[in-house]
Design a protein around this motif. Structure first.
Motif, PDB file in Angstrom:
ATOM      1  N   ASN A 192      40.540  39.374  45.579  1.00 44.85           N
ATOM      2  CA  ASN A 192      40.247  39.204  44.154  1.00 44.85           C
ATOM      3  C   ASN A 192      41.222  40.007  43.298  1.00 44.85           C
ATOM      4  OD1 ASN A 192      38.073  37.517  44.690  1.00 44.85           O
ATOM      5  ND2 ASN A 192      36.587  39.196  44.728  1.00 44.85           N
ATOM      6  N   GLU A 193      41.570  41.201  43.769  1.00 45.23           N
ATOM      7  CA  GLU A 193      42.516  42.030  43.026  1.00 45.23           C
ATOM      8  C   GLU A 193      43.897  41.382  42.972  1.00 45.23           C
ATOM      9  OE1 GLU A 193      44.320  46.590  43.164  1.00 45.23           O
ATOM     10  OE2 GLU A 193      42.747  45.960  44.557  1.00 45.23           O
ATOM     11  N   LYS A 194      44.345  40.863  44.128  1.00 46.43           N
ATOM     12  CA  LYS A 194      45.639  40.189  44.163  1.00 46.43           C
ATOM     13  C   LYS A 194      45.633  38.945  43.287  1.00 46.43           C
ATOM     14  CE  LYS A 194      47.125  41.694  48.765  1.00 46.43           C
ATOM     15  NZ  LYS A 194      47.483  41.240  50.143  1.00 46.43           N
ATOM     16  N   ARG A 195      44.507  38.195  43.350  1.00 52.93           N
ATOM     17  CA  ARG A 195      44.402  36.991  42.532  1.00 52.93           C
ATOM     18  C   ARG A 195      44.439  37.334  41.052  1.00 52.93           C
ATOM     19  NH1 ARG A 195      39.873  35.492  44.234  1.00 52.93           N
ATOM     20  NH2 ARG A 195      40.616  34.371  46.079  1.00 52.93           N
ATOM     21  N   LYS A 196      43.770  38.440  40.697  1.00 46.64           N
ATOM     22  CA  LYS A 196      43.739  38.838  39.290  1.00 46.64           C
ATOM     23  C   LYS A 196      45.122  39.293  38.824  1.00 46.64           C
ATOM     24  CE  LYS A 196      40.100  40.925  37.919  1.00 46.64           C
ATOM     25  NZ  LYS A 196      39.030  41.936  37.680  1.00 46.64           N
ATOM     26  N   LEU A 197      45.839  40.039  39.678  1.00 49.51           N
ATOM     27  CA  LEU A 197      47.191  40.470  39.325  1.00 49.51           C
ATOM     28  C   LEU A 197      48.121  39.276  39.148  1.00 49.51           C
ATOM     29  CD1 LEU A 197      47.641  43.548  41.691  1.00 49.51           C
ATOM     30  CD2 LEU A 197      47.382  43.583  39.196  1.00 49.51           C
ATOM     31  N   LYS A 198      47.967  38.292  40.040  1.00 50.85           N
ATOM     32  CA  LYS A 198      48.802  37.092  39.960  1.00 50.85           C
ATOM     33  C   LYS A 198      48.513  36.315  38.679  1.00 50.85           C
ATOM     34  CE  LYS A 198      50.325  33.244  42.868  1.00 50.85           C
ATOM     35  NZ  LYS A 198      50.105  32.523  44.139  1.00 50.85           N
ATOM     36  N   GLU A 199      47.237  36.190  38.342  1.00 45.79           N
ATOM     37  CA  GLU A 199      46.871  35.475  37.120  1.00 45.79           C
ATOM     38  C   GLU A 199      47.361  36.221  35.883  1.00 45.79           C
ATOM     39  OE1 GLU A 199      42.673  35.062  37.352  1.00 45.79           O
ATOM     40  OE2 GLU A 199      42.720  33.408  38.829  1.00 45.79           O
ATOM     41  N   ASN A 200      47.275  37.561  35.909  1.00 47.22           N
ATOM     42  CA  ASN A 200      47.767  38.353  34.778  1.00 47.22           C
ATOM     43  C   ASN A 200      49.276  38.201  34.606  1.00 47.22           C
ATOM     44  OD1 ASN A 200      45.195  39.289  34.253  1.00 47.22           O
ATOM     45  ND2 ASN A 200      45.460  41.210  35.388  1.00 47.22           N
ATOM     46  N   ALA A 201      49.990  38.175  35.744  1.00 53.29           N
ATOM     47  CA  ALA A 201      51.445  37.992  35.681  1.00 53.29           C
ATOM     48  C   ALA A 201      51.800  36.626  35.109  1.00 53.29           C
ATOM     49  CB  ALA A 201      52.052  38.168  37.075  1.00 53.29           C
ATOM     50  N   LYS A 202      51.056  35.590  35.538  1.00 50.80           N
ATOM     51  CA  LYS A 202      51.310  34.246  35.011  1.00 50.80           C
ATOM     52  C   LYS A 202      51.020  34.186  33.511  1.00 50.80           C
ATOM     53  CE  LYS A 202      50.516  31.477  39.190  1.00 50.80           C
ATOM     54  NZ  LYS A 202      49.660  30.438  39.814  1.00 50.80           N
ATOM     55  N   GLU A 203      49.926  34.809  33.104  1.00 54.84           N
ATOM     56  CA  GLU A 203      49.565  34.809  31.684  1.00 54.84           C
ATOM     57  C   GLU A 203      50.610  35.557  30.855  1.00 54.84           C
ATOM     58  OE1 GLU A 203      47.459  34.082  28.228  1.00 54.84           O
ATOM     59  OE2 GLU A 203      47.304  33.176  30.230  1.00 54.84           O
ATOM     60  N   LYS A 204      51.108  36.675  31.396  1.00 52.75           N
ATOM     61  CA  LYS A 204      52.138  37.438  30.693  1.00 52.75           C
ATOM     62  C   LYS A 204      53.428  36.629  30.580  1.00 52.75           C
ATOM     63  CE  LYS A 204      54.523  41.888  30.813  1.00 52.75           C
ATOM     64  NZ  LYS A 204      54.692  43.167  31.551  1.00 52.75           N
ATOM     65  N   ALA A 205      53.798  35.943  31.667  1.00 52.63           N
ATOM     66  CA  ALA A 205      55.003  35.112  31.642  1.00 52.63           C
ATOM     67  C   ALA A 205      54.843  33.951  30.661  1.00 52.63           C
ATOM     68  CB  ALA A 205      55.303  34.595  33.049  1.00 52.63           C
ATOM     69  N   THR A 254      37.897  43.100  52.109  1.00 53.19           N
ATOM     70  CA  THR A 254      38.872  42.001  52.099  1.00 53.19           C
ATOM     71  C   THR A 254      38.713  41.150  50.845  1.00 53.19           C
ATOM     72  OG1 THR A 254      38.805  41.953  54.514  1.00 53.19           O
ATOM     73  CG2 THR A 254      39.776  40.064  53.406  1.00 53.19           C
ATOM     74  N   SER A 255      37.461  40.871  50.491  1.00 54.10           N
ATOM     75  CA  SER A 255      37.209  40.060  49.296  1.00 54.10           C
ATOM     76  C   SER A 255      37.706  40.768  48.041  1.00 54.10           C
ATOM     77  CB  SER A 255      35.722  39.756  49.162  1.00 54.10           C
ATOM     78  OG  SER A 255      35.258  39.038  50.289  1.00 54.10           O
ATOM     79  N   ASP A 256      37.482  42.072  47.964  1.00 52.76           N
ATOM     80  CA  ASP A 256      37.940  42.831  46.796  1.00 52.76           C
ATOM     81  C   ASP A 256      39.466  42.822  46.694  1.00 52.76           C
ATOM     82  OD1 ASP A 256      35.349  43.365  46.184  1.00 52.76           O
ATOM     83  OD2 ASP A 256      35.328  45.379  47.087  1.00 52.76           O
ATOM     84  N   ARG A 257      40.122  42.987  47.842  1.00 55.44           N
ATOM     85  CA  ARG A 257      41.588  42.973  47.835  1.00 55.44           C
ATOM     86  C   ARG A 257      42.115  41.618  47.410  1.00 55.44           C
ATOM     87  NH1 ARG A 257      44.607  46.686  50.652  1.00 55.44           N
ATOM     88  NH2 ARG A 257      46.309  45.477  49.729  1.00 55.44           N
TER      89      ARG A 257
END
Length: 331
Positions: free
Chosen positions: A35-48, A30-33
């Motif tokens: 963290n993965e979702k959080r990282k994807l969200k942060e990457n999307a924000k950074e890309k935007a 659960t923690s890995d999932r």
């Protein structure tokens, strides 16, 4: 006091270890999932954020000032006498698509694919009438013209809904709320009947036909009162055609008003302002215009003609950053 001890069998101890192991694995998964979702969200924000910064940077590099600058440095006007005329011509070109634009021809052009393609200045020209050069002839052309007057995009459901609001139409708009396809066909058939009557009027009385289709409905009523030749159409039927075509002109005005309202909200300045905003904000436009004005004043002060250069005035070597000019102006 003796300590109580709980005797457990090896199998119970093994089951308990397995249980805690499964819980730990579940927690780690659960923690890995998460963290993965959080990282994807942060990457999307950074890309935007990077994309937005890139667009903002490109937006600042494109402005009306540089368009004016090209005209000035090209030697096409004499400063300062023709500057006001040059700016007025630039505004007319932006608002109407050209200084010598034929407004009525542009609005009613058969080549127009969408009403929003018109420059914003033309969307206020509701008094324009159809030029004689664009008069339709024959049933097919007249029907196409009537449909485009209601909807340039040829949206059949909207055309039928608009025609159903006419008092002379055999159907009411309330029928459309029942999702009945027969209602749409009935309304479109009534518009086709209107076109056929115009064909008959064109054959009987050319001047009256031109007055109706070109939007001179007061003149059309005067011609009707002066006398209408004997035909399959009665005078009261011709009068009804004039009323219906007046409503068609009202629907065309509605297209212009709706398109202008959309452009005003999105970008009322056209290509004068390049922005990535979905909706223009007045304070942002004011700030951008201020920077542009400071840069324009600097360019005009440094502007050098060929004769001035021969007399010793040196042309500017570079154009500074408008933000630096703004800070210098405020200091």
């Amino acid at each position: 006091m003796s300590e109580k001890r709980i005797n457990r069998s090896p199998s119970e101890i093994s089951r308990e270890k397995d249980f805690y192991k499964r819980q730990q694995l579940k927690h780690n998964y659960t923690s890995d999932r998460m963290n993965e979702k959080r990282k994807l969200k942060e990457n999307a924000k950074e890309k935007a954020r990077r994309l937005k910064n890139k667009k903002n940077k490109e937006s600042k590099s494109r402005s009306a000032v540089m368009r004016v600058d090209v005209g000035l440095l090209g030697g096409s006007i004499a400063l300062p006498i023709d500057l006001k005329g040059y700016i007025d011509n630039l505004i007319r070109t932006e608002n109407f698509g050209g200084a010598d634009c034929d407004k009525c021809f542009a609005i009613f052009s058969p080549a127009l694919k969408a009403i929003t393609d018109l420059p914003i200045g033309l969307l206020t020209e509701k008094e324009c009438m159809l030029p004689r050069a664009l008069l339709p002839s024959g049933y097919t052309e007249i029907l196409r013209h009537c449909r485009r007057m209601i909807s340039v995009a040829q949206n059949e459901r909207y055309i039928a809904y608009a025609v159903a609001g006419w008092r002379t139409a055999p159907i009411k708009r309330s029928e459309f709320r029942k999702a009945d396809m027969g209602a749409q066909k009935t309304a479109l058939a009534h518009l086709a009947s209107h076109a056929r009557k115009l064909v008959q009027i064109e054959a009987d009385h050319r001047s009256l036909f031109e007055a109706i289709v070109c939007g001179r409905h007061k003149s059309a009523l005067s011609l009707l009162r002066a006398g209408y030749p004997k035909s399959n159409l009665k005078p009261h039927e011709v009068r009804a055609v004039i009323k219906e075509h007046g409503l068609i002109y009202c629907l065309h005005d509605l297209q212009l008003v709706a398109a202008r309202a959309r452009k005003v909200e999105a970008n009322p300045f056209g290509s004068f302002v390049s922005s990535t905003m979905i909706q223009m904000k007045p304070e942002n436009i004011a700030n951008q215009s201020r920077r542009m004005a400071i840069l324009l004043k600097w360019i005009l002060a440094q502007y050098t003609t060929s004769n001035e250069e021969l007399r010793g005035k040196r042309p500017p070597e570079d154009i500074p950053d408008p933000d630096l000019l703004l800070l210098w102006q405020m200091s």
